[in-house]
Design a protein around this motif. Structure first.
Motif, PDB file in Angstrom:
ATOM      1  N   GLU A  34     -32.061   5.847  -2.910  1.00 46.93           N
ATOM      2  CA  GLU A  34     -32.291   6.673  -1.768  1.00 46.93           C
ATOM      3  C   GLU A  34     -33.210   7.680  -1.854  1.00 46.93           C
ATOM      4  O   GLU A  34     -33.973   7.838  -1.005  1.00 46.93           O
ATOM      5  N   PHE A  35     -32.807   8.430  -3.025  1.00 49.84           N
ATOM      6  CA  PHE A  35     -33.524   9.760  -3.089  1.00 49.84           C
ATOM      7  C   PHE A  35     -34.136   9.701  -4.584  1.00 49.84           C
ATOM      8  O   PHE A  35     -33.902   9.119  -5.495  1.00 49.84           O
ATOM      9  N   SER A  36     -35.203  10.627  -4.697  1.00 44.57           N
ATOM     10  CA  SER A  36     -35.838  11.021  -6.075  1.00 44.57           C
ATOM     11  C   SER A  36     -35.066  12.115  -6.826  1.00 44.57           C
ATOM     12  O   SER A  36     -35.198  13.230  -6.650  1.00 44.57           O
ATOM     13  N   VAL A  37     -34.375  11.428  -7.645  1.00 46.23           N
ATOM     14  CA  VAL A  37     -33.309  12.117  -8.530  1.00 46.23           C
ATOM     15  C   VAL A  37     -33.069  11.518 -10.051  1.00 46.23           C
ATOM     16  O   VAL A  37     -33.224  10.177 -10.179  1.00 46.23           O
ATOM     17  N   GLU A  38     -33.292  12.407 -10.830  1.00 45.58           N
ATOM     18  CA  GLU A  38     -32.810  11.677 -12.063  1.00 45.58           C
ATOM     19  C   GLU A  38     -31.264  11.592 -12.411  1.00 45.58           C
ATOM     20  O   GLU A  38     -30.297  12.073 -11.727  1.00 45.58           O
ATOM     21  N   ARG A  39     -30.838  10.403 -13.411  1.00 44.45           N
ATOM     22  CA  ARG A  39     -29.571  10.241 -13.398  1.00 44.45           C
ATOM     23  C   ARG A  39     -28.845  11.204 -13.556  1.00 44.45           C
ATOM     24  O   ARG A  39     -27.679  11.509 -13.101  1.00 44.45           O
ATOM     25  N   ASP A  40     -28.901  12.085 -14.776  1.00 42.12           N
ATOM     26  CA  ASP A  40     -28.158  13.150 -15.039  1.00 42.12           C
ATOM     27  C   ASP A  40     -27.961  14.240 -14.282  1.00 42.12           C
ATOM     28  O   ASP A  40     -26.790  14.503 -13.969  1.00 42.12           O
ATOM     29  N   ALA A  41     -28.979  14.502 -13.486  1.00 45.84           N
ATOM     30  CA  ALA A  41     -28.802  15.604 -12.428  1.00 45.84           C
ATOM     31  C   ALA A  41     -27.848  14.939 -11.245  1.00 45.84           C
ATOM     32  O   ALA A  41     -26.957  15.837 -10.740  1.00 45.84           O
ATOM     33  N   CYS A  42     -28.136  13.662 -10.827  1.00 42.45           N
ATOM     34  CA  CYS A  42     -27.483  13.072 -10.000  1.00 42.45           C
ATOM     35  C   CYS A  42     -25.743  12.972 -10.287  1.00 42.45           C
ATOM     36  O   CYS A  42     -25.046  13.495  -9.498  1.00 42.45           O
ATOM     37  N   GLU A  43     -25.584  12.609 -11.406  1.00 38.75           N
ATOM     38  CA  GLU A  43     -24.235  12.453 -11.712  1.00 38.75           C
ATOM     39  C   GLU A  43     -23.467  13.797 -11.763  1.00 38.75           C
ATOM     40  O   GLU A  43     -22.467  14.061 -11.614  1.00 38.75           O
ATOM     41  N   ASN A  44     -24.007  14.738 -12.448  1.00 31.84           N
ATOM     42  CA  ASN A  44     -23.617  16.272 -12.290  1.00 31.84           C
ATOM     43  C   ASN A  44     -23.290  16.735 -10.948  1.00 31.84           C
ATOM     44  O   ASN A  44     -22.158  17.533 -10.719  1.00 31.84           O
ATOM     45  N   GLU A  45     -24.378  16.726 -10.129  1.00 25.25           N
ATOM     46  CA  GLU A  45     -24.291  17.123  -8.647  1.00 25.25           C
ATOM     47  C   GLU A  45     -23.228  16.623  -7.869  1.00 25.25           C
ATOM     48  O   GLU A  45     -22.430  16.848  -7.319  1.00 25.25           O
ATOM     49  N   VAL A  46     -23.175  15.141  -7.954  1.00 27.69           N
ATOM     50  CA  VAL A  46     -22.211  14.219  -7.428  1.00 27.69           C
ATOM     51  C   VAL A  46     -20.588  14.579  -8.060  1.00 27.69           C
ATOM     52  O   VAL A  46     -19.878  14.664  -7.178  1.00 27.69           O
ATOM     53  N   LEU A  47     -20.591  14.678  -9.026  1.00 26.95           N
ATOM     54  CA  LEU A  47     -18.921  15.081  -9.784  1.00 26.95           C
ATOM     55  C   LEU A  47     -18.679  16.458  -9.025  1.00 26.95           C
ATOM     56  O   LEU A  47     -17.798  16.705  -8.657  1.00 26.95           O
ATOM     57  N   ASP A  48     -19.619  17.260  -9.281  1.00 25.40           N
ATOM     58  CA  ASP A  48     -19.485  18.715  -8.517  1.00 25.40           C
ATOM     59  C   ASP A  48     -19.115  18.832  -7.254  1.00 25.40           C
ATOM     60  O   ASP A  48     -18.238  19.337  -6.716  1.00 25.40           O
ATOM     61  N   PHE A  49     -19.729  18.050  -6.464  1.00 27.78           N
ATOM     62  CA  PHE A  49     -19.551  17.920  -4.998  1.00 27.78           C
ATOM     63  C   PHE A  49     -18.116  17.507  -4.816  1.00 27.78           C
ATOM     64  O   PHE A  49     -17.290  17.770  -3.935  1.00 27.78           O
ATOM     65  N   ILE A  50     -18.100  16.094  -5.166  1.00 27.91           N
ATOM     66  CA  ILE A  50     -16.599  15.382  -5.015  1.00 27.91           C
ATOM     67  C   ILE A  50     -15.631  16.262  -5.702  1.00 27.91           C
ATOM     68  O   ILE A  50     -14.522  16.241  -4.959  1.00 27.91           O
ATOM     69  N   GLY A  51     -15.751  17.011  -6.576  1.00 23.75           N
ATOM     70  CA  GLY A  51     -14.793  17.684  -7.179  1.00 23.75           C
ATOM     71  C   GLY A  51     -14.388  18.938  -6.011  1.00 23.75           C
ATOM     72  O   GLY A  51     -13.268  19.354  -5.995  1.00 23.75           O
ATOM     73  N   GLN A  52     -15.309  19.471  -5.339  1.00 21.62           N
ATOM     74  CA  GLN A  52     -15.062  20.512  -4.418  1.00 21.62           C
ATOM     75  C   GLN A  52     -14.422  20.088  -3.159  1.00 21.62           C
ATOM     76  O   GLN A  52     -13.350  20.641  -2.753  1.00 21.62           O
ATOM     77  N   LEU A  53     -14.739  18.942  -2.601  1.00 23.37           N
ATOM     78  CA  LEU A  53     -14.329  18.020  -1.844  1.00 23.37           C
ATOM     79  C   LEU A  53     -12.788  17.796  -2.217  1.00 23.37           C
ATOM     80  O   LEU A  53     -11.912  18.084  -1.321  1.00 23.37           O
ATOM     81  N   GLU A  54     -12.493  17.302  -3.194  1.00 22.12           N
ATOM     82  CA  GLU A  54     -11.149  17.017  -3.670  1.00 22.12           C
ATOM     83  C   GLU A  54     -10.270  18.225  -3.681  1.00 22.12           C
ATOM     84  O   GLU A  54      -8.908  18.484  -3.153  1.00 22.12           O
ATOM     85  N   ALA A  55     -10.940  19.498  -4.257  1.00 24.71           N
ATOM     86  CA  ALA A  55      -9.994  20.799  -4.297  1.00 24.71           C
ATOM     87  C   ALA A  55      -9.857  21.100  -2.842  1.00 24.71           C
ATOM     88  O   ALA A  55      -8.614  22.050  -2.554  1.00 24.71           O
ATOM     89  N   GLU A  56     -10.494  20.744  -1.953  1.00 23.04           N
ATOM     90  CA  GLU A  56     -10.180  21.183  -0.477  1.00 23.04           C
ATOM     91  C   GLU A  56      -9.390  20.236   0.173  1.00 23.04           C
ATOM     92  O   GLU A  56      -9.413  20.060   1.592  1.00 23.04           O
ATOM     93  N   GLU A  57      -9.021  19.164  -0.410  1.00 15.04           N
ATOM     94  CA  GLU A  57      -8.309  17.947   0.124  1.00 15.04           C
ATOM     95  C   GLU A  57      -8.735  17.205   1.218  1.00 15.04           C
ATOM     96  O   GLU A  57      -8.426  16.590   2.051  1.00 15.04           O
ATOM     97  N   LEU A  58     -10.230  17.199   1.009  1.00 16.78           N
ATOM     98  CA  LEU A  58     -10.952  16.341   1.965  1.00 16.78           C
ATOM     99  C   LEU A  58     -11.578  14.772   1.258  1.00 16.78           C
ATOM    100  O   LEU A  58     -11.768  13.874   2.072  1.00 16.78           O
ATOM    101  N   VAL A  59     -11.103  14.698   0.189  1.00 15.57           N
ATOM    102  CA  VAL A  59     -11.284  13.751  -0.560  1.00 15.57           C
ATOM    103  C   VAL A  59     -10.191  13.145  -1.547  1.00 15.57           C
ATOM    104  O   VAL A  59      -9.437  14.130  -2.252  1.00 15.57           O
ATOM    105  N   VAL A  60      -9.725  11.830  -1.532  1.00 15.05           N
ATOM    106  CA  VAL A  60      -8.519  11.941  -2.663  1.00 15.05           C
ATOM    107  C   VAL A  60      -9.182  10.656  -3.706  1.00 15.05           C
ATOM    108  O   VAL A  60     -10.093   9.828  -3.596  1.00 15.05           O
ATOM    109  N   LYS A  61      -8.803  11.228  -4.954  1.00 17.35           N
ATOM    110  CA  LYS A  61      -8.992  10.393  -6.269  1.00 17.35           C
ATOM    111  C   LYS A  61      -7.910   9.223  -6.261  1.00 17.35           C
ATOM    112  O   LYS A  61      -6.823   9.609  -6.280  1.00 17.35           O
TER     113      LYS A  61
END
Length: 94
Positions: free
Chosen positions: A66-93
């Motif tokens: 859907e977006f113009s993004v390199e795989r490595d950048a996407c993975e790093n950003e998504v892991l960081d974003f979801i990690g922040q959401l998980e820390a705030e208890e907005l997402v569950v692993k």
């Protein structure tokens, strides 16, 4: 101690936050923490994808379609974003 997120991690939105779309963005409200969180367009898309259980890798696959993004950048950003959401208890692993 929680295990770290990786690309194989299964994640899903927590059932507790309230979510509202504001223009192209998303505002989340954590009832338990009494906090509001502003989420931009790509974050909103990640939130939408986590409606049901999904792997971090599958989220990246979809975002790359859907977006113009390199795989490595996407993975790093998504892991960081979801990690922040998980820390705030907005997402569950799972």
């Amino acid at each position: 101690m929680q295990a770290l997120l990786d690309l194989k991690s299964q994640v899903q939105r927590s059932p507790s936050p309230l979510a509202s779309r504001v223009g192209d963005d998303l505002v989340l409200f954590s009832v338990s923490r009494g906090m509001y969180y502003g989420v931009p367009v790509v974050g909103r898309r990640i939130w939408d994808l986590m409606e049901d259980q999904i792997t971090v890798s599958a989220i990246c696959d979809q975002l790359m379609r859907e977006f113009s993004v390199e795989r490595d950048a996407c993975e790093n950003e998504v892991l960081d974003f979801i990690g922040q959401l998980e820390a705030e208890e907005l997402v569950v692993k799972l």
